[in-house]
Design an enzyme around this catalytic site. Structure first.
Site, PDB file in Angstrom:
ATOM      1  N   TYR A  64     -52.739 -54.044  17.563  1.00  0.00           N
ATOM      2  CA  TYR A  64     -52.863 -55.232  16.727  1.00  0.00           C
ATOM      3  C   TYR A  64     -53.443 -54.908  15.723  1.00  0.00           C
ATOM      4  O   TYR A  64     -54.973 -55.294  15.906  1.00  0.00           O
ATOM      5  CB  TYR A  64     -53.676 -56.374  17.929  1.00  0.00           C
ATOM      6  CG  TYR A  64     -52.925 -56.936  18.754  1.00  0.00           C
ATOM      7  CD1 TYR A  64     -51.447 -56.846  18.963  1.00  0.00           C
ATOM      8  CD2 TYR A  64     -53.616 -57.942  19.828  1.00  0.00           C
ATOM      9  CE1 TYR A  64     -50.577 -57.630  19.855  1.00  0.00           C
ATOM     10  CE2 TYR A  64     -52.757 -58.717  20.581  1.00  0.00           C
ATOM     11  CZ  TYR A  64     -51.479 -58.369  20.948  1.00  0.00           C
ATOM     12  OH  TYR A  64     -50.589 -59.300  21.707  1.00  0.00           O
ATOM     13  N   ALA A  65     -53.134 -54.425  14.491  1.00  0.00           N
ATOM     14  CA  ALA A  65     -53.519 -54.317  13.437  1.00  0.00           C
ATOM     15  C   ALA A  65     -52.566 -54.341  12.387  1.00  0.00           C
ATOM     16  O   ALA A  65     -51.145 -54.399  12.785  1.00  0.00           O
ATOM     17  CB  ALA A  65     -54.035 -52.923  13.347  1.00  0.00           C
TER      18      ALA A  65
END
Length: 342
Positions: A64-65
Site C-alpha cells: 500500500y504505497a
C-alpha cells in the site's frame, strides 16, 4: 461514543471490534502525501470513539504505497512507536502474498513466508500482525497447499488469524474446512452487489466468518462528491478505473442521485447510507471504508450506529435493481485476469 460492536468470526470469535473498519491504503497511496500527524489523528479518532474493550479494526497491505512498497506499514510502525498503548486497542489485518515479477498472487511457502516476515519487519516491534490475508487467491497453487502453508506460518507465531481476499464462496467453504477462516475481504457496496457477493455473504454467515466489505463507498463515487471524472485529482489511481471513465461515469450517475435522495430523507450523508446498507446485510458484515482524516473516520464510524428500517433497506435494494451498474470493477480486465473471485 459509538454503541454498536461486532464479534469477529473464526478463530477471532472472542474479539469485539467496532462496527466499521478503517482502511488505511490512501494514507500512503494518495498522489498528495499526508502528514504523519494527520494520519495518526485519523487512526486515533477511530480508536477513541469505541467503547472500552472494543478494538478498532485496521486494514493495511504489504504494497500500500505509490511505489508498491511497505510505506503504509512503516507509517503504522511510526504510529505504534509514538502511541504504543494503542497496539492492544487495535486489530490489524494486512494483505500480502504477491510476487513482484510479474506482480500477482503466489501461494507458495517461499512467497508467503517472505511476505509475512517483510510485513512484521516493516511494522516493527510495537505491533504484531493479527490477521494475514493473501491479497488474491493463487489459481496455480492448490488451495490445500495454500492453506497448509498459512497454517504452518500461523503455528510458527507469524500471525494469529487467517483471512482470504477476493475468494468465491466455494473457495471460502473449502478453505474453512481445512482451518477456520476469520474474515473474507470482498468488495461490497450498492454498485458492487452481484451474485458472487451474495454467495460469499451467505456462505460466510453460515460458517461464522466475518465479511470484510471493502469499497462500501464505491471508491468515493457513491458519496456524490465526485461529480465528473475531472473532479479526480491528477495522479489518483481511480482515473484508471473503468467506472470512472467519462462514458461509464455518466451512465452510473442515476444510481448516486437516487441514493442521495434516500440519504437526505434519512438525514444522513450518502456515505453513511452506503455503509449502513452494507452493515444491514448481516451481523457478520464489517464495512471497510478508507479514511485519511479524523472527521471522515468519525463520519464513517457513526454509520455503524445508524439503523435502517426495512423500508429504507428496500429503497436501496430497489435502486440497485433499477440502476444496473455499467463497467467492470477495475481496469477492463476479466475476473481471472484481475485475480478476482478465485
Amino acid at each position: 461514543m459509538i454503541s454498536h460492536t461486532i464479534k469477529l468470526g473464526g478463530t477471532a470469535s472472542s474479539i469485539t471490534v467496532g462496527p466499521v473498519a478503517h482502511g488505511l491504503m490512501m494514507m500512503t497511496g494518495s498522489p498528495v502525501p499526508i502528514s504523519d500527524e494527520q494520519a495518526f489523528e485519523s487512526i486515533k479518532a477511530g480508536v477513541d470513539a469505541l467503547p472500552p474493550g472494543t478494538k478498532a479494526f485496521l486494514n493495511s497491505g504489504e504494497f500500500y504505497a505509490r511505489d508498491f512498497g511497505t510505506g503504509n506499514l512503516q507509517l503504522l510502525s511510526r504510529f505504534f512507536a509514538k502511541y504504543p498503548e494503542y497496539a492492544d486497542k487495535t486489530f490489524l489485518s494486512v494483505k500480502g502474498g504477491m510476487s513482484r515479477q510479474p506482480f500477482g498472487p503466489d501461494g507458495s511457502m517461499e512467497c508467503l513466508r517472505a511476505s509475512v516476515e517483510n510485513i512484521q519487519n516493516a511494522l516493527g516491534p510495537n505491533k504484531k500482525l493479527d490477521l494475514f490475508e493473501p491479497a488474491r487467491i493463487d489459481r496455480n497453487t492448490p488451495l490445500e497447499t495454500i492453506m497448509n502453508n498459512l497454517v504452518t506460518l500461523l503455528k510458527e507465531g507469524k500471525f494469529s488469524h487467517i483471512g482470504l481476499s477476493e475468494c468465491n464462496a466455494n473457495t471460502l467453504r473449502k478453505a474453512n474446512a481445512i482451518y477456520p477462516i476469520t474474515a473474507a475481504e470482498i468488495e461490497v457496496s450498492p454498485w458492487a452487489y452481484g451474485d458472487n457477493q451474495k454467495a460469499v455473504i451467505s456462505t460466510a454467515r453460515e460458517l461464522n466468518i466475518t465479511v470484510l466489505a471493502y469499497g462500501p463507498l464505491g471508491k468515493g463515487y457513491l458519496t456524490g462528491q465526485i461529480k465528473s471524472p475531472s473532479d479526480i485529482p491528477e495522479g489518483d489511481f481511480r482515473s484508471h478505473f473503468t467506472r470512472f471513465k467519462e462514458e461509464y461515469f455518466k451512465a452510473n450517475w442515476a444510481l448516486v442521485e437516487s441514493l442521495v435522495a434516500v440519504a437526505e430523507k434519512k438525514g444522513v450523508t450518502p456515505a453513511q447510507l452506503s455503509i449502513a446498507w452494507v452493515a444491514s446485510l448481516g451481523p457478520h458484515m464489517l464495512p471497510l471504508p478508507g479514511s485519511s482524516k479524523a472527521s471522515r473516520t468519525l463520519e464513517n464510524l457513526q454509520a455503524g450506529d445508524i439503523e435502517l428500517t426495512p423500508e429504507e433497506v428496500k429503497a436501496v435494494d430497489d435502486i440497485i435493481v433499477a440502476n444496473p451498474v455499467v463497467g467492470d470493477r477495475y481496469f477492463g480486465q476479466s475476473d481471472e485476469e484481475a485475480h478476482l473471485w478465485a
